[in-house]
Design a protein around this motif. Structure first.
Motif, PDB file in Angstrom:
ATOM      1  N   ILE A  77       0.882  -0.876   0.195  1.00 33.08           N
ATOM      2  CA  ILE A  77      -0.317   0.071  -0.047  1.00 33.08           C
ATOM      3  C   ILE A  77       0.885   1.140   0.386  1.00 33.08           C
ATOM      4  O   ILE A  77       0.565   2.256  -0.954  1.00 33.08           O
ATOM      5  N   SER A 115      -5.455  -7.877 -10.587  1.00 33.70           N
ATOM      6  CA  SER A 115      -5.535  -8.120  -9.069  1.00 33.70           C
ATOM      7  C   SER A 115      -6.762  -7.392  -8.807  1.00 33.70           C
ATOM      8  O   SER A 115      -7.607  -6.950  -9.444  1.00 33.70           O
ATOM      9  N   LYS A 195       8.469  -8.504  10.734  1.00 29.87           N
ATOM     10  CA  LYS A 195       8.617  -7.681  12.018  1.00 29.87           C
ATOM     11  C   LYS A 195       7.937  -8.431  13.222  1.00 29.87           C
ATOM     12  O   LYS A 195       8.889  -8.442  14.327  1.00 29.87           O
ATOM     13  N   ARG A 217      -8.725  -8.376   4.616  1.00 26.26           N
ATOM     14  CA  ARG A 217      -8.135  -9.285   3.255  1.00 26.26           C
ATOM     15  C   ARG A 217      -8.412 -10.389   3.485  1.00 26.26           C
ATOM     16  O   ARG A 217      -8.347 -11.828   3.782  1.00 26.26           O
ATOM     17  N   PRO A 276      -1.717   3.924   5.693  1.00 26.41           N
ATOM     18  CA  PRO A 276      -2.924   4.091   5.296  1.00 26.41           C
ATOM     19  C   PRO A 276      -3.930   2.626   5.644  1.00 26.41           C
ATOM     20  O   PRO A 276      -2.680   1.879   5.839  1.00 26.41           O
ATOM     21  N   ASP A 277      -4.840   3.332   5.463  1.00 27.80           N
ATOM     22  CA  ASP A 277      -5.769   1.313   5.594  1.00 27.80           C
ATOM     23  C   ASP A 277      -6.068   1.087   4.192  1.00 27.80           C
ATOM     24  O   ASP A 277      -5.902  -0.454   4.389  1.00 27.80           O
TER      25      ASP A 277
HETATM   26  O1  GFB Z   1      -0.855  -5.813   1.660  1.00 24.77           O
HETATM   27  P1  GFB Z   1      -1.534  -4.382   1.103  1.00 24.77           P
HETATM   28  O2  GFB Z   1       0.605  -2.976   1.926  1.00 24.77           O
HETATM   29  O3  GFB Z   1      -2.195  -3.511   0.985  1.00 24.77           O
HETATM   30  O4  GFB Z   1      -1.943  -3.508   2.947  1.00 24.77           O
HETATM   31  P2  GFB Z   1      -3.252  -3.950   0.079  1.00 24.77           P
HETATM   32  C1  GFB Z   1      -3.343  -4.277   3.218  1.00 24.77           C
HETATM   33  C2  GFB Z   1      -3.589  -3.863   4.590  1.00 24.77           C
HETATM   34  O5  GFB Z   1      -1.829  -3.968   5.564  1.00 24.77           O
HETATM   35  C3  GFB Z   1      -3.649  -2.142   5.210  1.00 24.77           C
HETATM   36  C4  GFB Z   1      -2.410  -2.989   6.504  1.00 24.77           C
HETATM   37  O6  GFB Z   1      -4.826  -1.399   5.613  1.00 24.77           O
HETATM   38  C5  GFB Z   1      -2.277  -1.675   5.387  1.00 24.77           C
HETATM   39  O7  GFB Z   1      -2.322  -0.342   6.077  1.00 24.77           O
HETATM   40  N1  GFB Z   1      -0.801  -3.189   6.862  1.00 24.77           N
HETATM   41  C6  GFB Z   1      -0.394  -3.372   8.785  1.00 24.77           C
HETATM   42  C7  GFB Z   1       0.477  -3.074   6.183  1.00 24.77           C
HETATM   43  N2  GFB Z   1       0.944  -2.946   8.548  1.00 24.77           N
HETATM   44  C8  GFB Z   1       1.231  -3.313   7.556  1.00 24.77           C
HETATM   45  C9  GFB Z   1       2.826  -3.354   7.207  1.00 24.77           C
HETATM   46  O8  GFB Z   1       3.525  -3.665   8.165  1.00 24.77           O
HETATM   47  N3  GFB Z   1       3.181  -3.479   5.534  1.00 24.77           N
HETATM   48  C10 GFB Z   1       1.881  -3.205   4.953  1.00 24.77           C
HETATM   49  N4  GFB Z   1       2.237  -3.261   3.637  1.00 24.77           N
HETATM   50  N5  GFB Z   1       0.564  -2.917   5.776  1.00 24.77           N
HETATM   51  C11 GFB Z   1      -2.291  -4.039  -2.753  1.00 24.77           C
HETATM   52  C12 GFB Z   1      -2.405  -3.106  -3.576  1.00 24.77           C
HETATM   53  O9  GFB Z   1      -2.937  -2.999  -1.458  1.00 24.77           O
HETATM   54  O10 GFB Z   1      -2.755  -4.464  -2.798  1.00 24.77           O
HETATM   55  C13 GFB Z   1      -1.637  -3.761  -4.985  1.00 24.77           C
HETATM   56  O11 GFB Z   1      -1.881  -1.905  -3.353  1.00 24.77           O
HETATM   57  C14 GFB Z   1      -2.518  -4.518  -5.085  1.00 24.77           C
HETATM   58  O12 GFB Z   1      -1.852  -2.360  -6.319  1.00 24.77           O
HETATM   59  C15 GFB Z   1      -2.412  -5.936  -3.610  1.00 24.77           C
HETATM   60  O13 GFB Z   1      -3.542  -4.533  -5.446  1.00 24.77           O
HETATM   61  C16 GFB Z   1      -2.842  -6.952  -3.612  1.00 24.77           C
HETATM   62  O14 GFB Z   1      -4.546  -4.986   0.236  1.00 24.77           O
HETATM   63  O15 GFB Z   1      -4.780  -2.706   0.537  1.00 24.77           O
END
Ligand code: GFB
Length: 316
Positions: A77, A115, A195, A217, A276-277
């Motif tokens: 994200i 995706s 982490k 998710r 962000p969420d």
């Molecule tokens: O997996 P993620 O980065 O992407 O984050 P998306 C999913 C959720 O986990 C969000 C939370 O609500 C994040 O705020 N989160 C909590 C965290 N702790 C963490 C952390 O340490 N790292 C990360 N990365 N997130 C992606 C898209 O969206 O999904 C891409 O940005 C792609 O385009 C992918 O489509 C499948 O699920 O929000």
């Protein structure tokens, strides 16, 4: 359970897996090795997929008849939200160059990977394929989503205008071996795994979760995805994209707790409200895929344990 008829066998084919060093491409290679086909790959150093001429020349030289578009510029994200130009341009160029080269060289079948973030931010859950382009996108990943929508539309357009058998699959959030575990650029599952492992080994009493921990998710192990993609390559030949997921979702806090149980972490979680969420929910409706006779086999806890074993032997 009835299983769909094989209309495109892979035996004897020349199969190009683009992005073979990434998480999805690596899983596809592991899976396709079981088929009696010739696997074609090109490293980033050998072929820049954003270079139209280089991609066209590579196709003319190697003449694949079957193509998986698993190559993409991906990230979590934060990476998505902070690199909009790269996510839009790189993914547009990769999709356009491969799909056009495949058309010019008469590739028999191509699968484009999208995706779940292509669907509207507030789509009705579970998300059906038919809700594409019915509402605004999630702002943190709209650049990536627009590029992926363009790629799937190009497949549809080439099917209509030129009769190309180009199909699109839309996977949910993925995880598994060969994922990116860098904390700022990764997706949530590998980030929390890294982490929580680090906190367990250093005795840190808290681990930070970005956002509120309440978004939901759906997580699919990449080996299940590879199995589904091979299944669809053989059996699916339609214009509309098809969702690939598990049909189950967890909150981000529940995900962190499951990872903590697998690793044996006894500390607590704190929340970083400056991050962000993103989308509140992204649960795919997988009834089309289920009706064809395919379902996943790796449950979340088993998949996390296997990914953690991989992480300890390959990254630490
Ligand atoms: O997996 P993620 O980065 O992407 O984050 P998306 C999913 C959720 O986990 C969000 C939370 O609500 C994040 O705020 N989160 C909590 C965290 N702790 C963490 C952390 O340490 N790292 C990360 N990365 N997130 C992606 C898209 O969206 O999904 C891409 O940005 C792609 O385009 C992918 O489509 C499948 O699920 O929000």
């Amino acid at each position: 359970m009835q299983t769909a008829r094989i209309i495109y066998p892979l035996k004897g084919r020349r199969v190009f897996v683009s992005g073979h060093r990434g998480m999805v491409g690596s899983a596809l290679i592991r899976r396709i090795r079981a088929e009696e086909c010739l696997i074609l790959t090109a490293t980033r150093e050998e072929l820049d997929l954003r270079d139209q001429k280089a991609v066209g020349d590579w196709f003319l030289t190697n003449l694949p008849d079957t193509v998986f578009v698993a190559a993409a510029h991906v990230g979590g994200i934060y990476e998505n939200a902070t690199h909009p130009g790269e996510f839009l341009y790189d993914n547009l160029a990769i999709a356009a160059n491969i799909i056009e080269a495949a058309r010019r060289t008469a590739v028999r079948k191509l699968m484009f990977l999208g995706s779940s973030c292509i669907y509207p931010r507030l789509a009705a859950q579970p998300i059906r394929e038919s809700c594409l382009l019915t509402g605004p996108l999630e702002p943190t990943n709209e650049w990536y989503a627009i590029a992926k929508i363009a790629g799937l539309k190009l497949c549809q357009a080439y099917r209509r205008q030129y009769g190309c058998d180009f199909i699109s699959a839309m996977p949910t959030n993925l995880y598994g071996p060969d994922d990116n575990f860098e904390l700022l650029s990764s997706h949530v599952l590998p980030a929390l795994l890294a982490k929580i492992d680090s906190a367990t080994r250093s005795g840190d009493p808290t681990v930070t979760i970005w956002g509120t921990g309440t978004p939901r998710r759906e997580f699919l192990h990449v080996d299940d995805l590879a199995e589904a993609l091979v299944f669809l390559m053989r059996t699916w030949s339609e214009e509309q994209p098809i969702n690939v997921g598990t049909g189950t979702e967890v909150t981000i806090l529940e995900l962190a707790q499951t990872i903590a149980t697998v690793i044996g972490y006894k500390g607590r979680f704190v929340f970083d409200a400056t991050k962000p969420d993103g989308a509140p929910r992204k649960l795919l409706d997988t009834s089309q895929l289920a009706a064809l006779g395919w379902r996943p086999h790796i449950d979340l806890a088993t998949g996390i344990r296997q990914t953690y074993d991989w992480y300890r032997t390959h990254i630490l």
